[in-house]
Design an enzyme around this catalytic site. Sequence first.
Site, PDB file in Angstrom:
ATOM      1  N   ARG A  98       0.891  -1.088   0.109  1.00  0.00           N
ATOM      2  CA  ARG A  98       0.024  -0.118   0.123  1.00  0.00           C
ATOM      3  C   ARG A  98       1.013   1.319  -0.041  1.00  0.00           C
ATOM      4  NH1 ARG A  98      -4.377   1.532   4.784  1.00  0.00           N
ATOM      5  NH2 ARG A  98      -2.334   1.686   6.043  1.00  0.00           N
ATOM      6  N   ASP A 198      -0.444  -2.866  13.125  1.00  0.00           N
ATOM      7  CA  ASP A 198       0.175  -3.162  11.820  1.00  0.00           C
ATOM      8  C   ASP A 198       0.385  -4.699  11.961  1.00  0.00           C
ATOM      9  OD1 ASP A 198       2.117  -4.155   9.779  1.00  0.00           O
ATOM     10  OD2 ASP A 198       1.596  -1.833   9.200  1.00  0.00           O
TER      11      ASP A 198
END
Length: 208
Positions: A98, A198
């Site tokens: 991303r 994350d």
Amino acid sequence: MNHPLVAHKLTHLREASTPSPTFRLLVAELVTLLAYEATRDVLLTDVEVDTPVARAKGSALAKPKPLVVPILRAGLGMLEGMTRLVPTAEVGFVGMARDETTLQPTTYAERLPHDLSGRQCFVLDPMLATGGSLAGCVSFLADRGADDITCICILAAPEGIKRVRELTEDRSIDCTLVVAAVDDHLNEHGYIIPGLGDAGDRLYGLAE
């Protein structure tokens, strides 16, 4: 997925103090529980086997074998839990990253059959946040003929679910989403709130 063991393990995953080795173990256990639900409609074929006392009718996974597709790198942490339940499944890989500025996904690697017609595909991605990576992977599989796709995620945000739904409806893709929990929203950085941080970093470290 509404199950007390799922809720219990997810709570420990969320804790910031949970170390990486424990985090990886919890992910594997949680994914096995999710995979049990995700494979409810896996295709079967009739077989006969010899028991110690008689002939018996039974079932076996149909061919072609199911294809499990973890999205690199965080999806790798889910692979053990999935293959523990479906050890005969084949495994492909899609690497997607991303862009932290645009939040858009880019594909940097893939290892998949060129023709996925008739294959049941199971995509593994811990976090369905903006939905870019998962939607991109689903689209990638559909371009190769896949029309039966199940996505397994630990956490999802409403924004990500909406994006995947719009893609699959626009392209008439048969896609099922199985998640442990749907959280509240995304923050300005595209992270799930309250989330668990994350997932890739918590599984494998920062790797800087």
